[in-house]
Design a protein around this motif. Structure first.
Motif, PDB file in Angstrom:
ATOM      1  N   TYR A  48       0.806  -1.222   0.000  1.00 30.18           N
ATOM      2  CA  TYR A  48       0.000   0.000   0.000  1.00 30.18           C
ATOM      3  C   TYR A  48       0.839   1.272   0.000  1.00 30.18           C
ATOM      4  O   TYR A  48       0.297   2.369   0.090  1.00 30.18           O
ATOM      5  CB  TYR A  48      -0.921   0.021   1.224  1.00 30.18           C
ATOM      6  CG  TYR A  48      -2.045  -0.998   1.144  1.00 30.18           C
ATOM      7  CD1 TYR A  48      -3.307  -0.632   0.697  1.00 30.18           C
ATOM      8  CD2 TYR A  48      -1.833  -2.313   1.525  1.00 30.18           C
ATOM      9  CE1 TYR A  48      -4.332  -1.551   0.622  1.00 30.18           C
ATOM     10  CE2 TYR A  48      -2.854  -3.250   1.454  1.00 30.18           C
ATOM     11  CZ  TYR A  48      -4.100  -2.868   1.007  1.00 30.18           C
ATOM     12  OH  TYR A  48      -5.111  -3.797   0.928  1.00 30.18           O
ATOM     13  N   ILE A  49       2.159   1.141  -0.080  1.00 26.25           N
ATOM     14  CA  ILE A  49       3.020   2.317  -0.048  1.00 26.25           C
ATOM     15  C   ILE A  49       2.686   3.254  -1.207  1.00 26.25           C
ATOM     16  O   ILE A  49       2.799   2.891  -2.384  1.00 26.25           O
ATOM     17  CB  ILE A  49       4.508   1.920  -0.113  1.00 26.25           C
ATOM     18  CG1 ILE A  49       4.895   1.127   1.137  1.00 26.25           C
ATOM     19  CG2 ILE A  49       5.383   3.154  -0.253  1.00 26.25           C
ATOM     20  CD1 ILE A  49       4.791   1.908   2.417  1.00 26.25           C
ATOM     21  N   ASP A  50       2.242   4.434  -0.881  1.00 29.84           N
ATOM     22  CA  ASP A  50       1.896   5.448  -1.867  1.00 29.84           C
ATOM     23  C   ASP A  50       1.897   6.787  -1.149  1.00 29.84           C
ATOM     24  O   ASP A  50       1.082   7.015  -0.254  1.00 29.84           O
ATOM     25  CB  ASP A  50       0.521   5.166  -2.474  1.00 29.84           C
ATOM     26  CG  ASP A  50       0.149   6.164  -3.557  1.00 29.84           C
ATOM     27  OD1 ASP A  50      -0.173   7.318  -3.204  1.00 29.84           O
ATOM     28  OD2 ASP A  50       0.170   5.794  -4.742  1.00 29.84           O
ATOM     29  N   PHE A  51       2.797   7.689  -1.522  1.00 26.83           N
ATOM     30  CA  PHE A  51       2.951   8.932  -0.774  1.00 26.83           C
ATOM     31  C   PHE A  51       1.809   9.911  -1.021  1.00 26.83           C
ATOM     32  O   PHE A  51       1.555  10.788  -0.201  1.00 26.83           O
ATOM     33  CB  PHE A  51       4.307   9.552  -1.086  1.00 26.83           C
ATOM     34  CG  PHE A  51       5.441   8.732  -0.537  1.00 26.83           C
ATOM     35  CD1 PHE A  51       5.742   8.763   0.812  1.00 26.83           C
ATOM     36  CD2 PHE A  51       6.172   7.886  -1.362  1.00 26.83           C
ATOM     37  CE1 PHE A  51       6.759   7.995   1.336  1.00 26.83           C
ATOM     38  CE2 PHE A  51       7.192   7.099  -0.848  1.00 26.83           C
ATOM     39  CZ  PHE A  51       7.481   7.148   0.509  1.00 26.83           C
ATOM     40  N   THR A  52       1.104   9.751  -2.131  1.00 27.60           N
ATOM     41  CA  THR A  52      -0.105  10.551  -2.341  1.00 27.60           C
ATOM     42  C   THR A  52      -1.181  10.135  -1.347  1.00 27.60           C
ATOM     43  O   THR A  52      -1.894  10.969  -0.786  1.00 27.60           O
ATOM     44  CB  THR A  52      -0.622  10.390  -3.782  1.00 27.60           C
ATOM     45  OG1 THR A  52       0.395  10.789  -4.701  1.00 27.60           O
ATOM     46  CG2 THR A  52      -1.864  11.234  -4.013  1.00 27.60           C
ATOM     47  N   LEU A  53      -1.294   8.807  -1.122  1.00 29.27           N
ATOM     48  CA  LEU A  53      -2.237   8.293  -0.129  1.00 29.27           C
ATOM     49  C   LEU A  53      -1.856   8.767   1.265  1.00 29.27           C
ATOM     50  O   LEU A  53      -2.710   9.226   2.037  1.00 29.27           O
ATOM     51  CB  LEU A  53      -2.268   6.761  -0.171  1.00 29.27           C
ATOM     52  CG  LEU A  53      -3.080   6.054   0.912  1.00 29.27           C
ATOM     53  CD1 LEU A  53      -4.553   6.469   0.849  1.00 29.27           C
ATOM     54  CD2 LEU A  53      -2.941   4.539   0.780  1.00 29.27           C
TER      55      LEU A  53
END
Length: 346
Positions: free
Chosen positions: A238-243
């Motif tokens: 789930y790594i996502d910097f927008t999230l």
């Protein structure tokens, strides 16, 4: 009346089969009708009654080991009004459609979500943890865990449930060769189904379940809960910097496992009271020294830059994996010590 249908009505009326009663108590007629239209199983001008069809299907499933289309038709025609009755061939064609597959999967998903999302009672340990976090200015009402599971399906379902993870090998066509005498292979569809779930640690039950194709972006299902006042727990997928930024901006919190090859650049680093910033500043998070410094069981507390996004990263020892792993979070230093010591060292 068909003799094969008599046991259905008799046993169902005597209460020996409760699958239909259970389903009807969970799924409303309105919900079933909406899913029938949304899945294209029932067209706008169709005379088929989706609720009566679903009832007939469940009743037959509850009584017959060998499911027969004619049994469904017979029972359906007994239940519905004369203008809604249908003959074998139109119903057979409907059963062979993609719309029916989507319709039944939608209802299965609805049954799952409504059955398992009823609260099992609050977890007192988590309740105490949330109270302690609130005292330390981590204002949350719940802790949500997000995850997805995937299964490979029959390749014939690839159009409805395209997959990416478990591609099947091409099948060799028997006694078929090309112009060079090489065996001809038939490409098989890659079909995969996923279950996206969100689990409440406080309520001890799932609060959301979705059936999806294997190609779905599972992070989209975390976005649905971003505005909730919660701590989100996720694995490395789930790594996502927008999230992360969306959760941060909404006043929420996240704790996620990082991939072993995460390439963030260390800004500051501490090991207990020992300041290691001079030694580690400018090094990549994937540097072997960062992974193996001192005893791997010692916690490293770092501020790390990921292409302009700065978050806290903590190296901890995983008892399950028997190695050090890194967690990324937007929880401040004093708060994470309280949190990790009680819940996340296993």
């Amino acid at each position: 009346m068909s003799t094969s249908i008599v046991p259905f009505a008799a046993n169902f009326n005597n209460g020996k089969v409760n699958i239909l009663a259970k389903a009807k108590s969970i799924l409303t007629c309105q919900y079933v009708g909406q899913r029938a239209v949304a899945s294209d199983f029932v067209k706008r001008k169709s005379k088929l009654n989706p609720n009566k069809f679903f009832e007939s299907l469940l009743t037959v499933i509850g009584q017959e080991e060998d499911l027969k289309i004619q049994s469904i038709i017979t029972l359906y025609n007994l239940k519905c009004r004369p203008e809604e009755r249908i003959d074998y061939k139109p119903l057979y064609n409907r059963l062979d459609s993609e719309g029916l597959t989507r319709f039944l999967l939608d209802l299965l998903c609805g049954l799952q979500e409504r059955t398992v999302t009823s609260s099992a009672g609050e977890n007192n340990l988590v309740k105490e943890l949330i109270a302690a976090l609130n005292e330390n200015n981590v204002n949350i009402d719940d802790i949500l865990c997000h995850d997805g599971s995937y299964w490979r399906l029959n390749s014939e379902l690839a159009k409805i449930f395209p997959g990416t993870r478990n591609a099947q090998k091409p099948e060799q066509l028997q006694d078929t060769y090309d112009g060079k005498g090489e065996p001809v292979e038939k490409e098989t569809g890659n079909a995969e189904i996923g279950i996206q779930s969100t689990y409440s640690l406080l309520k001890r039950c799932p609060v959301s379940i979705s059936v999806t194709p294997g190609t779905v972006n599972e992070r989209e299902y975390v976005y649905k809960t971003v505005n909730n006042n919660v701590l989100h727990i996720m694995d490395a997928g789930y790594i996502d910097f927008t999230l992360f930024e969306s959760i941060d901006n909404a006043g929420g919190y996240f704790l996620s496992k990082l991939r072993s090859n995460a390439a963030g650049e260390i800004i500051t680093c501490k090991c207990g009271k020992e300041d290691l910033t001079e030694m580690f500043s400018g090094r990549k998070l994937s540097d072997p020294l960062v992974r193996r410094y001192k005893d791997e069981r010692a916690n490293l507390d770092m501020l790390v830059s990921f292409e302009g996004h700065c978050y806290r990263v903590v190296r901890i020892w995983s008892r399950k994996e028997h190695k050090s792993v890194c967690l990324i979070t937007n929880i401040k230093q004093i708060r994470l010590k309280l949190l990790s010591s009680r819940c996340f060292t296993n």
